[in-house]
Scaffold this motif. Structure first.
Motif, short mmCIF file in Angstrom:
data_model
loop_
_atom_site.label_atom_id
_atom_site.label_comp_id
_atom_site.label_asym_id
_atom_site.label_seq_id
_atom_site.Cartn_x
_atom_site.Cartn_y
_atom_site.Cartn_z
N ARG A 133 -21.29 75.27 -54.30
CA ARG A 133 -19.69 75.67 -53.46
C ARG A 133 -19.36 76.96 -54.02
O ARG A 133 -18.47 77.55 -52.86
CB ARG A 133 -19.17 75.26 -54.76
N ALA A 134 -20.58 77.83 -54.37
CA ALA A 134 -19.97 79.42 -54.02
C ALA A 134 -20.86 79.82 -52.62
O ALA A 134 -19.57 80.24 -51.98
CB ALA A 134 -21.16 79.91 -54.84
N ARG A 136 -20.48 77.71 -49.82
CA ARG A 136 -19.61 77.31 -49.46
C ARG A 136 -18.11 78.41 -49.33
O ARG A 136 -17.41 78.13 -47.93
CB ARG A 136 -19.09 75.34 -49.42
N TRP A 137 -17.60 78.80 -50.77
CA TRP A 137 -16.46 79.21 -50.42
C TRP A 137 -16.64 80.50 -49.35
O TRP A 137 -15.69 80.81 -48.97
CB TRP A 137 -16.30 79.68 -51.80
N LEU A 138 -17.85 81.07 -49.70
CA LEU A 138 -18.27 82.19 -49.10
C LEU A 138 -17.81 82.21 -47.54
O LEU A 138 -17.61 83.30 -46.98
CB LEU A 138 -19.42 83.18 -49.56
N ARG A 139 -18.08 81.22 -46.78
CA ARG A 139 -18.45 80.90 -45.71
C ARG A 139 -17.18 81.00 -45.45
O ARG A 139 -16.67 81.22 -44.25
CB ARG A 139 -19.03 79.35 -45.18
N ARG A 140 -16.62 79.84 -46.32
CA ARG A 140 -14.95 79.89 -46.00
C ARG A 140 -14.08 81.07 -45.22
O ARG A 140 -13.75 81.45 -45.02
CB ARG A 140 -13.80 79.09 -46.26
N ARG A 141 -14.16 81.72 -46.98
CA ARG A 141 -13.99 83.41 -46.42
C ARG A 141 -14.42 83.78 -46.08
O ARG A 141 -13.10 84.76 -44.93
CB ARG A 141 -14.27 84.02 -48.27
N ASN A 144 -12.28 82.89 -42.08
CA ASN A 144 -10.91 83.23 -42.84
C ASN A 144 -10.29 84.54 -42.24
O ASN A 144 -10.56 85.28 -41.81
CB ASN A 144 -10.26 83.15 -43.95
#
Length: 147
Positions: A133-134, A136-141, A144
């Protein structure tokens, strides 16, 4: 639980095991890793439920038999003249508790070993899920920020 709930639900204590059952939330897009974690938690809950239901049933049955045999040896009935249950002293009950625990020591040791194994596996899976999850969050960030 309501259909719009996004959390696990914890119920009232089970009358046999005294454990509170959990209804696990299943996210609509649950990954294979998240499913393994949920299933490991469900299996641990079911195992704990079975052990403590059996243990408590044996405890109560053996306790009643112990009380009955001690009262019978004293020439007393299970209920006194006023209809109330006849009780034994704390010292007499301590004998029962000590004997019961001694007799069930191997079962408790095996339960504890299994419990630690299950919880280690669950903790390991939780770490993996948190890492995925971390990332995945870093990739999305990162995506963006680049846009």
């Amino acid at each position: 639980p309501p259909t719009d709930s996004h959390s696990d639900w914890i119920g009232p204590p089970d009358k046999h095991s005294n454990l509170r059952p959990i209804i696990f939330y299943v996210p609509p897009e649950e990954s294979a890793l998240e499913r393994r974690l949920r299933e490991a938690r469900q299996e641990a809950q079911a195992s704990n439920q079975r052990f403590w239901a059996r243990h408590n049933r044996a405890f109560h049955q053996e306790k009643e038999e112990f009380i009955y045999s001690r009262l019978k040896a004293k020439g007393l009935e299970m209920r006194n003249e006023s209809g109330r249950k006849t009780t034994l002293s704390a010292e007499e009950m301590a004998d029962f508790y000590k004997d019961f625990l001694s007799k069930n020591l191997k079962k408790h040791l095996q339960y504890n070993r299994d419990w630690y194994k299950r919880n280690f596996r669950i903790t390991f899976l939780m770490g993996q899920v948190a890492l995925v999850r971390a990332l995945r969050w870093l990739r999305r960030r990162k995506k963006n920020v680049e846009q």
